[in-house]
Motif scaffolding. Structure first.
Motif, PDB file in Angstrom:
ATOM      1  N   PRO A  36      13.071  -1.864   3.020  1.00  0.00           N
ATOM      2  CA  PRO A  36      12.418  -0.548   2.818  1.00  0.00           C
ATOM      3  C   PRO A  36      12.097  -0.080   4.035  1.00  0.00           C
ATOM      4  O   PRO A  36      12.106  -0.387   5.060  1.00  0.00           O
ATOM      5  N   ILE A  37      11.671   1.408   4.075  1.00  0.00           N
ATOM      6  CA  ILE A  37      10.910   1.847   5.365  1.00  0.00           C
ATOM      7  C   ILE A  37       9.469   2.311   4.529  1.00  0.00           C
ATOM      8  O   ILE A  37       9.643   2.646   3.254  1.00  0.00           O
ATOM      9  N   SER A  38       8.454   1.779   5.489  1.00  0.00           N
ATOM     10  CA  SER A  38       6.980   2.052   4.881  1.00  0.00           C
ATOM     11  C   SER A  38       6.179   2.563   5.995  1.00  0.00           C
ATOM     12  O   SER A  38       6.369   1.841   6.962  1.00  0.00           O
ATOM     13  N   VAL A  39       5.157   3.444   5.360  1.00  0.00           N
ATOM     14  CA  VAL A  39       4.269   4.053   6.395  1.00  0.00           C
ATOM     15  C   VAL A  39       3.012   4.195   5.561  1.00  0.00           C
ATOM     16  O   VAL A  39       2.926   4.578   4.327  1.00  0.00           O
ATOM     17  N   LEU A  40       2.028   3.584   6.164  1.00  0.00           N
ATOM     18  CA  LEU A  40       0.462   3.618   5.304  1.00  0.00           C
ATOM     19  C   LEU A  40       0.232   5.094   4.853  1.00  0.00           C
ATOM     20  O   LEU A  40       0.465   5.780   5.908  1.00  0.00           O
TER      21      LEU A  40
ATOM     22  N   ASN B  51       7.829  -1.982  -6.576  1.00  0.00           N
ATOM     23  CA  ASN B  51       8.703  -2.645  -7.361  1.00  0.00           C
ATOM     24  C   ASN B  51       9.383  -3.869  -6.632  1.00  0.00           C
ATOM     25  O   ASN B  51      10.441  -4.135  -6.629  1.00  0.00           O
ATOM     26  N   GLY B  52       8.373  -4.553  -6.105  1.00  0.00           N
ATOM     27  CA  GLY B  52       8.509  -5.932  -5.424  1.00  0.00           C
ATOM     28  C   GLY B  52       9.183  -5.619  -3.871  1.00  0.00           C
ATOM     29  O   GLY B  52       9.912  -6.569  -3.446  1.00  0.00           O
ATOM     30  N   GLU B  53       8.976  -4.655  -3.338  1.00  0.00           N
ATOM     31  CA  GLU B  53       9.618  -4.362  -2.062  1.00  0.00           C
ATOM     32  C   GLU B  53       9.350  -5.294  -0.847  1.00  0.00           C
ATOM     33  O   GLU B  53      10.070  -5.817  -0.068  1.00  0.00           O
ATOM     34  N   ALA B  54       7.892  -5.975  -1.066  1.00  0.00           N
ATOM     35  CA  ALA B  54       7.427  -6.847  -0.085  1.00  0.00           C
ATOM     36  C   ALA B  54       8.266  -8.174  -0.287  1.00  0.00           C
ATOM     37  O   ALA B  54       8.733  -8.671   0.834  1.00  0.00           O
ATOM     38  N   GLU B  55       8.482  -8.453  -1.607  1.00  0.00           N
ATOM     39  CA  GLU B  55       9.157  -9.865  -1.955  1.00  0.00           C
ATOM     40  C   GLU B  55      10.558  -9.522  -1.260  1.00  0.00           C
ATOM     41  O   GLU B  55      11.155 -10.819  -0.549  1.00  0.00           O
ATOM     42  N   LEU B  56      11.216  -8.627  -1.398  1.00  0.00           N
ATOM     43  CA  LEU B  56      12.569  -8.417  -1.117  1.00  0.00           C
ATOM     44  C   LEU B  56      12.547  -8.586   0.260  1.00  0.00           C
ATOM     45  O   LEU B  56      13.583  -9.198   0.948  1.00  0.00           O
ATOM     46  N   THR B  57      11.432  -7.871   1.277  1.00  0.00           N
ATOM     47  CA  THR B  57      11.752  -7.909   2.580  1.00  0.00           C
ATOM     48  C   THR B  57      11.633  -9.576   2.875  1.00  0.00           C
ATOM     49  O   THR B  57      12.295  -9.858   3.939  1.00  0.00           O
ATOM     50  N   SER B  58      10.633 -10.152   2.597  1.00  0.00           N
ATOM     51  CA  SER B  58      10.492 -11.603   2.796  1.00  0.00           C
ATOM     52  C   SER B  58      11.734 -12.265   2.507  1.00  0.00           C
ATOM     53  O   SER B  58      12.115 -13.089   3.300  1.00  0.00           O
ATOM     54  N   THR B  59      12.266 -12.053   1.538  1.00  0.00           N
ATOM     55  CA  THR B  59      13.663 -12.854   0.938  1.00  0.00           C
ATOM     56  C   THR B  59      14.672 -12.682   2.083  1.00  0.00           C
ATOM     57  O   THR B  59      15.415 -13.519   2.576  1.00  0.00           O
TER      58      THR B  59
ATOM     59  N   ASN C  60       0.838  -1.218   0.032  1.00  0.00           N
ATOM     60  CA  ASN C  60      -0.085  -0.146  -0.033  1.00  0.00           C
ATOM     61  C   ASN C  60       0.790   1.297   0.057  1.00  0.00           C
ATOM     62  O   ASN C  60       0.589   2.304  -0.658  1.00  0.00           O
ATOM     63  N   ALA C  61       1.939   1.429   0.673  1.00  0.00           N
ATOM     64  CA  ALA C  61       2.624   2.548   0.854  1.00  0.00           C
ATOM     65  C   ALA C  61       3.448   2.632  -0.372  1.00  0.00           C
ATOM     66  O   ALA C  61       3.423   3.773  -0.818  1.00  0.00           O
ATOM     67  N   PHE C  62       3.944   1.566  -0.909  1.00  0.00           N
ATOM     68  CA  PHE C  62       4.810   1.929  -2.261  1.00  0.00           C
ATOM     69  C   PHE C  62       3.796   2.126  -3.565  1.00  0.00           C
ATOM     70  O   PHE C  62       4.205   2.726  -4.563  1.00  0.00           O
TER      71      PHE C  62
END
Length: 166
Positions: A78-82, A30-38, A20-22
């Motif tokens: 990343p850094i993410s904020v709703l 650009n795949g930030e959630a997948e990178l975080t999980s990896t 949602n943030a990105f």
């Protein structure tokens, strides 16, 4: 708002938050959630923090180890904020927390790719100021670093964790 260490049961909330943030950011998702999980599931040392308000994860930051020559530091990604919580201090709270993590664990720097107007408020400067080179092509002004120890030669290539595939 309360900052807390990431817990496994927060995975779905954090993934949704990142997406949602990105999606609503200037550069899009650009795949930030997948990178975080990896990164979270790899052997690379990481640190994660979330901000919770009203029993809801509203902010998240992930740090992973990086090196410049033999100097150990961290990369914020990343850094993410709703979106509905942006501009309310959540990002600033996370920034202060990640800097405490770096210093408490004797890391010498944090590197960031991001908005120079935002991150300069926290003392981040273009990495080129110190002769630090990005491993990918990126505008000089968005490749930033904050040093926690000034008596090192930081010039050289920043090496991200292998999970970044750079």
């Amino acid at each position: 708002m309360k900052t807390t260490i990431f817990k496994t049961e927060m995975t779905n909330s954090v993934d949704s938050l990142i997406r949602n943030a990105f999606k609503k950011s200037e550069h899009g998702y650009n795949g930030e959630a997948e990178l975080t999980s990896t990164l979270r599931n790899s052997s690379t040392r990481t640190f994660e923090r979330v901000v919770i308000t009203d029993n809801k994860v509203v902010g998240h930051a992930l740090l992973s180890e990086a090196k410049i020559n033999q100097i150990s530091g961290l990369v914020l990604a990343p850094i993410s904020v709703l979106p509905e919580y942006q501009g309310k201090g959540v990002g600033s709270q996370l920034m202060l927390e990640i800097e405490n993590i770096a210093q408490d664990n004797s890391y010498k720097f944090i590197s960031i790719l991001g908005d120079p107007h935002y991150y300069s408020r926290f003392g981040y400067k273009p990495a080129s100021t110190y002769g630090v080179i990005a491993p990918m092509e990126v505008p000089e002004e968005v490749f930033m670093i904050k040093l926690f120890e000034q008596n090192n030669d930081y010039s050289g290539l920043l090496k991200y964790a292998p999970e970044f595939k750079l």
